[in-house]
Design a protein around this motif. Sequence first.
Motif, PDB file in Angstrom:
ATOM      1  N   LEU A   1      83.636 100.499  73.972  1.00  0.00           N
ATOM      2  CA  LEU A   1      82.623 100.661  75.385  1.00  0.00           C
ATOM      3  C   LEU A   1      83.382 101.728  76.238  1.00  0.00           C
ATOM      4  N   ALA A   2      82.517 102.759  76.263  1.00  0.00           N
ATOM      5  CA  ALA A   2      82.947 104.129  77.246  1.00  0.00           C
ATOM      6  C   ALA A   2      83.865 103.285  78.524  1.00  0.00           C
ATOM      7  N   SER A   3      83.315 102.511  79.154  1.00  0.00           N
ATOM      8  CA  SER A   3      83.962 101.865  80.186  1.00  0.00           C
ATOM      9  C   SER A   3      83.409 100.553  80.486  1.00  0.00           C
ATOM     10  N   VAL A   4      83.930  99.829  81.231  1.00  0.00           N
ATOM     11  CA  VAL A   4      83.680  98.324  81.810  1.00  0.00           C
ATOM     12  C   VAL A   4      84.212  98.289  82.863  1.00  0.00           C
ATOM     13  N   THR A   5      83.199  98.065  84.136  1.00  0.00           N
ATOM     14  CA  THR A   5      83.806  98.026  85.481  1.00  0.00           C
ATOM     15  C   THR A   5      83.079  96.762  86.171  1.00  0.00           C
ATOM     16  N   GLY A   6      84.226  95.961  87.004  1.00  0.00           N
ATOM     17  CA  GLY A   6      83.765  94.945  87.531  1.00  0.00           C
ATOM     18  C   GLY A   6      84.642  94.188  88.285  1.00  0.00           C
ATOM     19  N   VAL A   7      84.810  92.861  88.810  1.00  0.00           N
ATOM     20  CA  VAL A   7      85.554  92.371  89.619  1.00  0.00           C
ATOM     21  C   VAL A   7      86.521  91.254  88.870  1.00  0.00           C
ATOM     22  N   LEU A   8      87.976  91.245  89.045  1.00  0.00           N
ATOM     23  CA  LEU A   8      88.660  90.537  88.250  1.00  0.00           C
ATOM     24  C   LEU A   8      88.698  89.059  88.873  1.00  0.00           C
ATOM     25  N   ASN A   9      88.548  88.103  88.018  1.00  0.00           N
ATOM     26  CA  ASN A   9      88.514  86.517  88.424  1.00  0.00           C
ATOM     27  C   ASN A   9      89.471  85.892  87.355  1.00  0.00           C
ATOM     28  N   TYR A  10      89.390  84.622  87.647  1.00  0.00           N
ATOM     29  CA  TYR A  10      90.335  83.751  86.706  1.00  0.00           C
ATOM     30  C   TYR A  10      89.380  82.520  86.515  1.00  0.00           C
ATOM     31  N   SER A  11      89.035  82.256  85.231  1.00  0.00           N
ATOM     32  CA  SER A  11      88.140  81.175  84.927  1.00  0.00           C
ATOM     33  C   SER A  11      88.553  80.479  83.583  1.00  0.00           C
ATOM     34  N   PHE A  12      88.663  79.203  83.313  1.00  0.00           N
ATOM     35  CA  PHE A  12      88.919  78.484  82.220  1.00  0.00           C
ATOM     36  C   PHE A  12      89.858  79.038  81.290  1.00  0.00           C
ATOM     37  N   GLY A  13      90.908  79.141  82.206  1.00  0.00           N
ATOM     38  CA  GLY A  13      92.320  79.512  81.539  1.00  0.00           C
ATOM     39  C   GLY A  13      92.485  80.940  81.148  1.00  0.00           C
ATOM     40  N   ASN A  14      91.561  81.891  81.565  1.00  0.00           N
ATOM     41  CA  ASN A  14      91.832  83.430  81.486  1.00  0.00           C
ATOM     42  C   ASN A  14      91.570  84.074  82.460  1.00  0.00           C
ATOM     43  N   TYR A  15      92.109  85.155  82.650  1.00  0.00           N
ATOM     44  CA  TYR A  15      91.815  86.421  83.548  1.00  0.00           C
ATOM     45  C   TYR A  15      90.538  87.101  82.838  1.00  0.00           C
ATOM     46  N   GLU A  16      89.490  87.466  83.752  1.00  0.00           N
ATOM     47  CA  GLU A  16      88.561  88.103  83.213  1.00  0.00           C
ATOM     48  C   GLU A  16      88.204  89.100  84.146  1.00  0.00           C
ATOM     49  N   ILE A  17      87.178  90.043  83.708  1.00  0.00           N
ATOM     50  CA  ILE A  17      86.394  90.938  84.508  1.00  0.00           C
ATOM     51  C   ILE A  17      84.986  90.581  84.260  1.00  0.00           C
ATOM     52  N   ILE A  18      84.360  90.096  85.525  1.00  0.00           N
ATOM     53  CA  ILE A  18      83.137  89.942  85.642  1.00  0.00           C
ATOM     54  C   ILE A  18      82.423  91.303  85.674  1.00  0.00           C
ATOM     55  N   ALA A  19      81.676  91.707  84.711  1.00  0.00           N
ATOM     56  CA  ALA A  19      81.226  93.064  84.588  1.00  0.00           C
ATOM     57  C   ALA A  19      79.861  93.283  85.516  1.00  0.00           C
ATOM     58  N   THR A  20      80.119  94.476  86.238  1.00  0.00           N
ATOM     59  CA  THR A  20      78.891  94.918  86.919  1.00  0.00           C
ATOM     60  C   THR A  20      78.358  96.237  86.603  1.00  0.00           C
ATOM     61  N   THR A  21      79.025  97.071  85.572  1.00  0.00           N
ATOM     62  CA  THR A  21      78.226  98.030  84.833  1.00  0.00           C
ATOM     63  C   THR A  21      79.115  98.211  83.645  1.00  0.00           C
TER      64      THR A  21
END
Length: 540
Positions: free
Chosen positions: A199-219
């Motif tokens: 992916l050229a890039s992925v942007t979003g907010v950093l969250n923690y859910s179900f045992g993992n840190y994750e980026i909830i992608a907004t673009t």
Amino acid sequence: MVGKTVKTKGVVTAIRKVRADTFFFVQDAAGDNDPTTSDAVVVVSKSRDIKVGDSVSVEGQVTETTEAPNHLSVTTISPAIIIKTGTAGLPSPVVIGQGGRSPVTEAIAGRDPERSGIPFFETLEGMLVTVEDAGVVGPTNKFGEMWVVGDHGAHATGMNSYGGITSTPGDSNPERIQVQFDKTLVDPTNYQLKVGDRLASVTGVLNYSFGNYEIIATTAGSVTSATLPSSPPLESGPQFVTVGSYNVENLDPKNEDLAKVYDKDEIDDDVGKGRFAKIAEHIVNSLGSPDVMALQEIQDNDGAEVSDVIAADETLKTLTAAIKAAGGRDYKWIDMPPVDDEEGGQPGGNIRCAILYDDAKAKPDLSSVGRITDPSFEATRLPLVARFAVGDKHLTVIDVHLSSKGGSDPLFGKVQPPKDGTLSKRTEQARAIKTFVRTLPDQNDPVIIVGDFNTLWFEEPLQVLTGGTPAFENLTLRDAPLERFSYVFEGNSQALDHALISAGASTSADFRTFHVNSVYPEEQQMSDHDPKVVRLRLSN
């Protein structure tokens, strides 16, 4: 601070609705210039008419929310009142990778965010972040999740030749980051990606859910598709015997009746979805139609339906017919049904090990066919054993499917180091198998133990099986450490499926894993495991 009422302000960077709750990610646009603390907070509120880009004031109660006792908590303001005070530009996302914050590459637990994965991601909790040139190390699953590393893995440890990242002793790869595609923000339909894609890039907010840190992608940026390596089958011949192994993941011929299953998610149509045909193609074209084929997770004839059915003859008949139709061998099979509902797996499915064989090449000694029993196999599939004559030579095959790692602690969790929930049980199962091998009447005959061990190559159960007398070689170890994988779990490539051969025969053995499933998006997988083949030149 927990339980106290607080006031804060910031700009809304993302909004996500999950069931009845609405989560607002609110960030201080100026920040405090302290990289060890987050500039954002997650706010749970029923406030309406709030949009991304709104400047807001927030008042509410501080809580620490967690989804399970062994998961980390997330600081939230909940319940809260959000009031719009204006509009503002979004803060620049923090780059995770080159030119920004470099992620930790080896240790997960600790206190120093420069040295440990958990505190590193905690300093970014709730904030707007971006990953440039994101290399996919875990393919898209049915939940719209994938795992990536920044800068196409240039600064990651453990990258393999497929573009994945391999779990090795002491390195569980904290630099891999889960990306969550939510169709209300970024539709995952457009991002069904395999390992190695970029992916050229992925942007979003950093969250923690179900045992993992994750980026909830907004673009998310454009995709560059990878061309993955492939391997030809191991050629057979009169001087060789080939033994394959394939966990076919709950394979059955029945489109289950909703009234006869515990949950609608248990219903699947393996025939209609083409799983039998595609698995047959794998066995014929990728594996080269092995002389003997050890299978795991063969289900009974009515799949997940809750009934008294334990026979799997229709399952095996459907598969062997598909193999023959694909140009493969006319296999016969060995199957010893389990006691109903006593060997684990999907409820109602009665999964078991089964062995296919071409009796023109490998003739089973039916008196040798049996299953290894031991108290450690409670609620677990019993290993299936058969001795074959190949010309005037003999070979014993033990088909195993040890206890699942299910119930283990998450890598990014409260319990550190994480506890493997069934390690001791699998170790006892390994001891039982080793004890059984010592009882075989002809200790000079080669023995192959194949299947789904649910055990990484460096863990104790495999040390038990390969050590002592009789000695075995784990052929997985012939691959370079970073190429040892048959499964991808949460972005970590890892070897759960193995082939062990008695030491006296190992010098005449070749071995190959075929990555036809684990590296592809879940919607394209026929199983979550990759199959293997051992080729052995028999000499007694």
